[in-house]
Motif scaffolding. Structure first.
Motif, mmCIF file in Angstrom:
data_model
loop_
_atom_site.group_PDB
_atom_site.id
_atom_site.type_symbol
_atom_site.label_atom_id
_atom_site.label_comp_id
_atom_site.label_asym_id
_atom_site.label_seq_id
_atom_site.Cartn_x
_atom_site.Cartn_y
_atom_site.Cartn_z
ATOM 1 N N ASN A 167 30.265 105.826 -12.511
ATOM 2 C CA ASN A 167 29.212 105.712 -12.672
ATOM 3 C C ASN A 167 28.751 105.026 -14.061
ATOM 4 O OD1 ASN A 167 29.730 107.864 -13.970
ATOM 5 N ND2 ASN A 167 27.953 109.004 -13.497
ATOM 6 N N VAL A 168 29.714 104.975 -14.867
ATOM 7 C CA VAL A 168 29.500 104.345 -16.077
ATOM 8 C C VAL A 168 29.704 102.644 -16.131
ATOM 9 C CG1 VAL A 168 30.250 104.113 -18.660
ATOM 10 C CG2 VAL A 168 30.250 106.393 -17.216
ATOM 11 N N VAL A 169 28.854 102.126 -16.554
ATOM 12 C CA VAL A 169 28.886 100.618 -16.794
ATOM 13 C C VAL A 169 29.330 100.289 -18.382
ATOM 14 C CG1 VAL A 169 27.479 98.514 -16.535
ATOM 15 C CG2 VAL A 169 26.903 100.412 -15.202
ATOM 16 N N SER A 170 30.311 99.281 -18.274
ATOM 17 C CA SER A 170 30.853 98.792 -19.682
ATOM 18 C C SER A 170 30.771 97.592 -19.686
ATOM 19 C CB SER A 170 32.268 99.527 -19.767
ATOM 20 O OG SER A 170 32.832 99.039 -20.887
ATOM 21 N N ILE A 171 29.957 96.841 -20.372
ATOM 22 C CA ILE A 171 29.958 95.433 -20.476
ATOM 23 C C ILE A 171 30.028 95.096 -22.142
ATOM 24 C CG2 ILE A 171 29.379 94.659 -18.382
ATOM 25 C CD1 ILE A 171 26.515 94.050 -19.607
ATOM 26 N N GLY A 172 30.111 93.884 -22.606
ATOM 27 C CA GLY A 172 30.018 93.683 -23.888
ATOM 28 C C GLY A 172 31.252 92.942 -24.334
ATOM 29 N N ALA A 173 30.999 92.607 -25.704
ATOM 30 C CA ALA A 173 32.422 92.044 -26.397
ATOM 31 C C ALA A 173 32.999 92.908 -27.529
ATOM 32 C CB ALA A 173 31.711 90.579 -27.225
ATOM 33 N N SER A 174 32.544 94.170 -27.505
ATOM 34 C CA SER A 174 33.159 94.922 -28.513
ATOM 35 C C SER A 174 34.488 94.990 -28.341
ATOM 36 C CB SER A 174 32.396 96.169 -28.626
ATOM 37 O OG SER A 174 32.805 96.933 -27.385
ATOM 38 N N GLY A 175 35.164 95.128 -27.224
ATOM 39 C CA GLY A 175 36.599 95.045 -26.923
ATOM 40 C C GLY A 175 37.163 93.823 -27.431
ATOM 41 N N ALA A 176 36.663 92.823 -27.232
ATOM 42 C CA ALA A 176 37.493 91.561 -27.746
ATOM 43 C C ALA A 176 37.265 91.424 -29.221
ATOM 44 C CB ALA A 176 36.666 90.245 -27.064
ATOM 45 N N VAL A 177 36.251 91.798 -29.780
ATOM 46 C CA VAL A 177 36.155 92.086 -31.329
ATOM 47 C C VAL A 177 37.111 92.804 -31.865
ATOM 48 C CG1 VAL A 177 34.616 92.196 -33.396
ATOM 49 C CG2 VAL A 177 33.899 91.005 -31.292
ATOM 50 N N PHE A 178 37.232 93.932 -31.419
ATOM 51 C CA PHE A 178 38.276 94.895 -32.053
ATOM 52 C C PHE A 178 39.708 94.251 -31.524
ATOM 53 C CE2 PHE A 178 41.095 98.586 -31.870
ATOM 54 C CZ PHE A 178 40.769 99.322 -33.099
#
Length: 81
Positions: free
Chosen positions: A39-50
């Motif tokens: 039930n958790v949604v995870s989107i974004g670029a933080s993983g790519a930046v890290f």
């Protein structure tokens, strides 16, 4: 992104930067999908930046004690924040 992307681009070139960003971003989102509850949604670029941060550290890493100390201090700063 600007700082770490620039470091990766200097070492790996424009295509290497682009490929690293895509691979680390997809990898981070896949790990989030596998490890987080459904039930958790995870989107974004933080993983790519890290991921670019990790690559820039690994690219600059050598056995020079000053560089190793810099990596340890920077790594400790990241862990504390």
């Amino acid at each position: 992104l600007y700082m770490f992307g620039k470091l990766v681009e200097e070492e790996e070139g424009g295509f290497g930067l682009w490929a690293s960003y895509i691979v680390t971003g997809v990898g981070a989102n896949l790990l989030s999908w596998l490890l987080l509850p459904g039930n958790v949604v995870s989107i974004g670029a933080s993983g790519a930046v890290f991921g670019l941060f990790a690559i820039s550290v690994l690219v600059k890493l050598s056995w020079d004690w000053r560089k190793l100390l810099e990596v340890l201090v920077l790594g400790q700063f990241v862990v504390n924040k």
